[in-house]
Motif scaffolding. Structure first.
Motif, PDB file in Angstrom:
ATOM      1  N   ALA A 145     -63.334  29.498 -36.456  1.00  0.00           N
ATOM      2  CA  ALA A 145     -63.004  29.220 -37.776  1.00  0.00           C
ATOM      3  C   ALA A 145     -62.108  27.858 -37.908  1.00  0.00           C
ATOM      4  CB  ALA A 145     -61.931  30.311 -38.473  1.00  0.00           C
TER       5      ALA A 145
ATOM      6  N   TRP B 277     -63.411  21.330 -40.418  1.00  0.00           N
ATOM      7  CA  TRP B 277     -63.749  21.770 -41.745  1.00  0.00           C
ATOM      8  C   TRP B 277     -64.871  20.637 -42.022  1.00  0.00           C
ATOM      9  CZ3 TRP B 277     -62.638  25.407 -44.883  1.00  0.00           C
ATOM     10  CH2 TRP B 277     -61.455  26.137 -44.567  1.00  0.00           C
TER      11      TRP B 277
ATOM     12  N   LEU C 286     -70.201  30.082 -44.411  1.00  0.00           N
ATOM     13  CA  LEU C 286     -69.189  30.638 -45.341  1.00  0.00           C
ATOM     14  C   LEU C 286     -68.171  31.500 -44.545  1.00  0.00           C
ATOM     15  CD1 LEU C 286     -68.881  30.947 -48.525  1.00  0.00           C
ATOM     16  CD2 LEU C 286     -70.245  32.874 -48.451  1.00  0.00           C
ATOM     17  N   ALA C 287     -68.621  32.149 -43.576  1.00  0.00           N
ATOM     18  CA  ALA C 287     -67.765  33.327 -43.184  1.00  0.00           C
ATOM     19  C   ALA C 287     -66.834  32.323 -42.327  1.00  0.00           C
ATOM     20  CB  ALA C 287     -68.300  33.854 -41.944  1.00  0.00           C
TER      21      ALA C 287
ATOM     22  N   LEU D  36     -65.651  29.217 -43.580  1.00  0.00           N
ATOM     23  CA  LEU D  36     -64.797  28.683 -44.337  1.00  0.00           C
ATOM     24  C   LEU D  36     -63.882  29.796 -44.889  1.00  0.00           C
ATOM     25  CD1 LEU D  36     -67.463  26.703 -46.218  1.00  0.00           C
ATOM     26  CD2 LEU D  36     -65.744  25.764 -44.569  1.00  0.00           C
ATOM     27  N   ASN D  37     -64.375  31.112 -45.083  1.00  0.00           N
ATOM     28  CA  ASN D  37     -63.336  32.044 -45.445  1.00  0.00           C
ATOM     29  C   ASN D  37     -62.358  32.179 -44.440  1.00  0.00           C
ATOM     30  OD1 ASN D  37     -64.380  32.604 -48.180  1.00  0.00           O
ATOM     31  ND2 ASN D  37     -66.301  33.390 -47.382  1.00  0.00           N
ATOM     32  N   ASN D  38     -62.473  32.265 -43.200  1.00  0.00           N
ATOM     33  CA  ASN D  38     -61.386  32.357 -42.114  1.00  0.00           C
ATOM     34  C   ASN D  38     -60.723  31.315 -41.883  1.00  0.00           C
ATOM     35  OD1 ASN D  38     -62.099  35.160 -42.073  1.00  0.00           O
ATOM     36  ND2 ASN D  38     -63.946  34.725 -41.017  1.00  0.00           N
TER      37      ASN D  38
ATOM     38  N   LYS E 235     -69.797  31.442 -54.502  1.00  0.00           N
ATOM     39  CA  LYS E 235     -68.912  31.904 -53.424  1.00  0.00           C
ATOM     40  C   LYS E 235     -68.102  30.744 -52.796  1.00  0.00           C
ATOM     41  CE  LYS E 235     -71.736  35.524 -52.222  1.00  0.00           C
ATOM     42  NZ  LYS E 235     -72.928  36.081 -51.207  1.00  0.00           N
TER      43      LYS E 235
ATOM     44  N   LYS F  84     -64.526  30.365 -54.151  1.00  0.00           N
ATOM     45  CA  LYS F  84     -63.754  31.202 -53.885  1.00  0.00           C
ATOM     46  C   LYS F  84     -62.935  31.298 -52.607  1.00  0.00           C
ATOM     47  CE  LYS F  84     -64.637  33.304 -57.945  1.00  0.00           C
ATOM     48  NZ  LYS F  84     -63.792  33.023 -59.088  1.00  0.00           N
ATOM     49  N   LEU F  85     -63.206  30.119 -51.944  1.00  0.00           N
ATOM     50  CA  LEU F  85     -62.560  29.979 -50.511  1.00  0.00           C
ATOM     51  C   LEU F  85     -60.908  30.165 -50.608  1.00  0.00           C
ATOM     52  CD1 LEU F  85     -64.671  26.786 -49.278  1.00  0.00           C
ATOM     53  CD2 LEU F  85     -65.013  29.297 -48.643  1.00  0.00           C
ATOM     54  N   PRO F  86     -60.644  30.958 -49.585  1.00  0.00           N
ATOM     55  CA  PRO F  86     -59.307  31.388 -49.683  1.00  0.00           C
ATOM     56  C   PRO F  86     -58.211  30.019 -49.571  1.00  0.00           C
ATOM     57  CG  PRO F  86     -60.484  32.533 -48.113  1.00  0.00           C
ATOM     58  CD  PRO F  86     -61.311  31.601 -48.572  1.00  0.00           C
TER      59      PRO F  86
ATOM     60  N   SER G 157     -59.831  26.485 -57.730  1.00  0.00           N
ATOM     61  CA  SER G 157     -60.851  27.371 -57.660  1.00  0.00           C
ATOM     62  C   SER G 157     -61.183  27.982 -58.899  1.00  0.00           C
ATOM     63  CB  SER G 157     -60.152  28.533 -57.053  1.00  0.00           C
ATOM     64  OG  SER G 157     -61.387  29.793 -56.825  1.00  0.00           O
TER      65      SER G 157
END
Length: 149
Positions: A3, A10, A27-28, A30-32, A95, A98-100, A107
């Motif tokens: 990540a 990034w 996506l995984a 980016l989410n982490n 999606k 909606k990245l954290p 967002s």
């Protein structure tokens, strides 16, 4: 690949998204990931993310139009496949809003812009269906839940 934690990492993941290679893994990641909120870093990240979202929309619609334009046998399966690819992008792109790591306000704004673009694409599809002499596009769109009068 781990990540992302620094801006360079990034960028690598965002470049993968830009190329459309392995979206699920990207996506995984980016989410982490964690993004430092240093001066300018977040702004550069947002600019890249928005550019990629715009590119993905543009590529998806261009690919769909090309597929439809090249149909010579009026194959319903070809139309369904092209519409399926387009629909896949329309599910994936939101999606990204909606990245954290995104600020809540960003967002929300990004989600709204994406929804507006998806609605415009849907309206364009319905408009195209109305001019389709074969009626196949209308039939397919109706089967996918579109309201085509």
């Amino acid at each position: 690949m781990d990540a992302p934690k620094i801006y360079y990492e990034w960028v690598q993941v965002l470049n993968s998204l830009k190329q459309g290679t392995n979206d699920k893994e990207a996506l995984a990641l980016l989410n982490n990931g964690q993004l430092e909120q240093q001066a300018g870093v977040y702004d550069r990240f947002m600019a890249r993310l928005i550019a990629i979202i715009n590119l993905r929309f543009s590529d998806a619609t261009a690919s769909f139009q090309k597929s439809i334009a090249n149909i010579t046998d009026e194959s319903e399966a070809t139309i369904q496949q092209a519409l399926g690819k387009l629909a896949g992008e329309m599910v994936f792109i939101p999606k990204l809003a909606k990245l954290p790591v995104l600020k809540e306000d960003d967002s929300s704004k990004l989600s709204s812009l994406i929804t507006d673009q998806i609605n415009r694409i849907g309206q364009s599809l319905v408009k195209s269906a109305k001019t389709d002499r074969t009626g196949r596009l209308t039939s397919i769109l109706k089967s996918k839940g579109f309201k085509v009068d």
